[in-house]
Design a protein around this motif. Structure first.
Motif, PDB file in Angstrom:
ATOM      1  N   PRO A   1       0.833  -1.204   0.000  1.00 29.35           N
ATOM      2  CA  PRO A   1       0.000   0.000   0.000  1.00 29.35           C
ATOM      3  C   PRO A   1       0.869   1.257   0.000  1.00 29.35           C
ATOM      4  CG  PRO A   1      -0.891  -1.602   1.523  1.00 29.35           C
ATOM      5  CD  PRO A   1       0.434  -2.156   1.060  1.00 29.35           C
TER       6      PRO A   1
ATOM      7  N   ARG B   1      -4.633   9.823  -8.384  1.00 28.73           N
ATOM      8  CA  ARG B   1      -3.618   8.789  -8.091  1.00 28.73           C
ATOM      9  C   ARG B   1      -3.096   8.110  -9.349  1.00 28.73           C
ATOM     10  NH1 ARG B   1      -5.025   4.363  -5.416  1.00 28.73           N
ATOM     11  NH2 ARG B   1      -7.205   4.374  -6.121  1.00 28.73           N
TER      12      ARG B   1
ATOM     13  N   ASN C   1       0.274   5.771  -5.084  1.00 27.54           N
ATOM     14  CA  ASN C   1      -0.492   5.679  -3.834  1.00 27.54           C
ATOM     15  C   ASN C   1      -1.510   4.544  -3.900  1.00 27.54           C
ATOM     16  OD1 ASN C   1      -1.366   6.298  -1.258  1.00 27.54           O
ATOM     17  ND2 ASN C   1      -2.733   7.937  -1.937  1.00 27.54           N
TER      18      ASN C   1
ATOM     19  N   LYS D   1      -3.779   1.343  -3.252  1.00 28.48           N
ATOM     20  CA  LYS D   1      -4.549   0.895  -2.102  1.00 28.48           C
ATOM     21  C   LYS D   1      -4.948  -0.564  -2.292  1.00 28.48           C
ATOM     22  CE  LYS D   1      -6.585   5.519  -1.724  1.00 28.48           C
ATOM     23  NZ  LYS D   1      -7.840   6.297  -1.673  1.00 28.48           N
TER      24      LYS D   1
END
Length: 120
Positions: free
Chosen positions: A14, A66, A84, A86
């Motif tokens: 992450p 992102r 970034n 996730k």
């Protein structure tokens, strides 16, 4: 017959980054609008980013800020820079020719896709 080959996926923590590539065997590639999609396990495939022949771009709300889509017409390739990352970005990522980014209508058969896994 159009061939689409995605690459660049992998396992990332992450907050990490990946850059996906999609090579397309199309004459006059530069006139086609392109899009990246993803399909997570148990979910429908969704469009996440699009880029037009004049380099206008579109992003789904879930990736806006992102992800960045780009293209290199000299290489018949479209890219997806993902930052970034996730865990919810975990999916198989695909690309295709598509001009209708809000009501996707992919034009050709799907390539194999590239797996992106975001996990610590």
């Amino acid at each position: 017959q159009v061939h689409i080959v995605e690459s660049g996926g992998g396992l990332v923590q992450p907050g990490g980054s990946l850059r996906l590539s999609c090579a397309v065997s199309l004459n006059v590639f530069e006139i086609y609008d392109m899009a990246w999609y993803r399909q997570a396990p148990g979910k429908q495939r969704e469009l996440v980013a699009g880029i037009s022949m004049i380099h206008a771009v579109y992003y789904a709300d879930s990736v806006k800020g992102r992800f960045a889509i780009s293209r290199d017409n000299s290489q018949n390739t479209v890219y997806l820079q993902m930052n970034n990352l996730k865990p919810e970005d975990t999916a198989v990522y695909y690309c295709n020719v598509d001009s209708d980014w809000e009501a996707p209508k992919p034009r050709f058969s799907w390539g194999p896709g590239t797996q992106v896994t975001v996990s610590s």
